[in-house]
Design an enzyme around this catalytic site. Structure first.
Site, mmCIF file in Angstrom:
data_model
loop_
_atom_site.group_PDB
_atom_site.id
_atom_site.type_symbol
_atom_site.label_atom_id
_atom_site.label_comp_id
_atom_site.label_asym_id
_atom_site.label_seq_id
_atom_site.Cartn_x
_atom_site.Cartn_y
_atom_site.Cartn_z
ATOM 1 C CG HIS A 127 98.442 87.093 85.617
ATOM 2 N ND1 HIS A 127 99.111 86.337 86.337
ATOM 3 C CD2 HIS A 127 99.472 87.018 84.407
ATOM 4 C CE1 HIS A 127 100.257 85.812 86.006
ATOM 5 N NE2 HIS A 127 100.131 86.083 84.630
ATOM 6 C CD GLU A 141 98.007 85.746 80.445
ATOM 7 O OE1 GLU A 141 98.602 85.164 80.243
ATOM 8 O OE2 GLU A 141 97.847 86.873 81.019
ATOM 9 C CG HIS A 142 98.214 81.787 83.838
ATOM 10 N ND1 HIS A 142 99.356 81.051 83.877
ATOM 11 C CD2 HIS A 142 98.750 83.163 83.631
ATOM 12 C CE1 HIS A 142 100.529 81.913 84.074
ATOM 13 N NE2 HIS A 142 100.160 83.006 83.788
#
Length: 438
Positions: free
Chosen positions: A71, A74-75
């Site tokens: 995650h 992803e950012h």
């Protein structure tokens, strides 16, 4: 059903025509020598196109030291490349009215953009640049760390998020990959540094681990040319590799029954009560889908009618299923006032025991099938939903079921099959998570 074979260059997977013989939809697939898969669906009459870049890595692929890395990464891929700054990435798609975002799941990550058909080459170029050529600087890591910590705090203030996280921790264990939260914890995110994130990026973001799915008004050959150009930066597509197949079940990951609760200063008590179910490749998932819809999938469902309409015990009540490669759960989620908790649990357990003993009625079977069929077809009316269907079929399922075939499988579900599934699943030991005031 079309199996996604691992060899070959380009092939047509399906073609649909209207009553006059005109093509309304055509699905084609190309595998590049590097192992990158490109799957497209040409949609007649569409003026938009949606692209998704799917990576077969998610939170369940992380070690304890890397909890939240998928995650976090992803950012970071939105923060800039060798050619574009973070602002350049945003301006490129905002300037043409495009919508773009990303999400991380437990078994995959997806970056997606929806644009006018004429702007599809731009969207392909931007996403290709992002996923293959990110620089991931120390400054970006530190800045985005604070954003993610804020996101974790936001989820921690949402009762529904908290209770589902607690339910997963109880079901699979707080230290197991399936039981951990996707975003990570404040402690794990604080501990991650640029070097570890960079190694994770280099290891998992490889052509053979990725799928590009596109749906809308498009030409497959043109899409392939644009993908080759956009993803070919820095020789990223060089070399030969076979695509990595879908994650298979193998040894089943068992679910742990038990009860867990935590005290939070919320006005309501939020409850999730569930049991172990099936993995995503189990053929019984169609009967379970009908059962789930009849039980708590809408305002006419048994639980909604009994708990909200007849007894007035709660505003929100629904049932759900979660399927993974090697595990699955089915559950009921309710939010109620603390004083009504005991009656809510008693009512839910009573309804589950009734379904386990007697199954559902003929009327519930018809409504359950109708709701699934309608949701399936209406959910495929736009290019974004078609893109998701293609991406998941290639990356997760290794087969593309025609819409008519899925409808036929739903229609084929019988009362006896639903009764057998209900008797098996709802006789298992409970997983119970409760969040709210003491």
């Amino acid at each position: 059903m079309t199996t996604m074979q691992r060899s070959g260059t380009t092939r047509t997977l399906s073609t649909l025509r209207d009553s006059g013989g005109a093509v309304t939809s055509r699905v084609r697939r190309t595998v590049l020598p590097s192992g990158l898969r490109i799957v497209t669906e040409q949609m007649a009459g569409a003026r938009s196109a949606t692209i998704g870049v799917w990576v077969d890595v998610g939170s369940r692929d992380e070690t304890t030291r890397l909890h939240g890395c998928s995650h976090f990464l992803e950012h970071l891929l939105f923060k800039g490349t060798r050619e574009r700054s973070a602002l350049d990435i945003s301006v490129a798609l905002d300037a043409v009215g495009g919508e773009f975002n990303a999400f991380t799941a437990k078994e995959y990550t997806c970056f997606h953009a929806r644009v006018l058909d004429e702007d599809l080459p731009l969207a392909i170029d931007v996403l290709g640049d992002m996923v293959t050529s990110s620089v991931i600087t120390d400054e970006d890591v530190e800045a985005e760390r604070e954003v993610i910590l804020d996101e974790i705090a936001m989820h921690d203030d949402d009762p529904d998020d908290v209770v589902h996280t607690l339910f997963a921790e109880q079901a699979w264990g707080a230290t197991s990959p399936l039981g951990r939260s996707i975003a990570g914890t404040a402690e794990s995110i604080t501990a991650l540094d640029r070097a570890r994130i960079w190694r994770f990026y280099q290891r998992h973001y490889r052509p053979e681990h990725m799928v590009v799915s596109v749906a809308g008004n498009l030409d497959h050959a043109a899409v392939v040319r644009h993908v080759r150009r956009a993803f070919g930066r820095g020789d990223w597509l060089s070399g030969d590799a076979e695509p990595v197949g879908p994650r298979r079940g193998g040894r089943r990951v068992r679910v742990r029954p038990g009860e867990v609760e935590t005290t939070r200063p919320f006005e309501q008590v939020n409850v999730v009560l569930g049991m172990e179910a099936f993995g995503r490749e189990d053929d019984r998932r169609f009967a379970l889908g009908v059962l789930n819809t009849a039980l708590g999938g809408g305002t006419s469902s048994r639980l909604f009618q009994e708990i909200r309409e007849r007894r007035g015990l709660a505003y929100s009540v629904y049932s759900f299923t979660s399927h993974y490669a090697d595990s699955g759960v089915v559950g009921v989620a309710v939010g109620c006032l603390p004083a009504k908790l005991d009656e809510v649990l008693t009512t839910v357990r009573l309804e589950l025991s009734r379904v386990a003993a007697h199954g559902i009625t003929d009327d519930e079977l018809v409504r359950g099938k109708g709701q699934l069929r309608g949701g399936l077809v209406l959910g495929l009316e736009d290019s974004a939903s078609r893109m998701i269907r293609l991406g998941k079929a290639e990356l997760v399922h290794d087969e593309l079921l025609e819409i008519d075939e899925v409808m036929a499988r739903i229609d084929a579900v019988t009362l006896d099959e639903v009764r057998d599934v209900a008797a098996e699943v709802f006789s298992r030991k409970e997983i119970l998570a409760v969040v709210g005031p003491h």
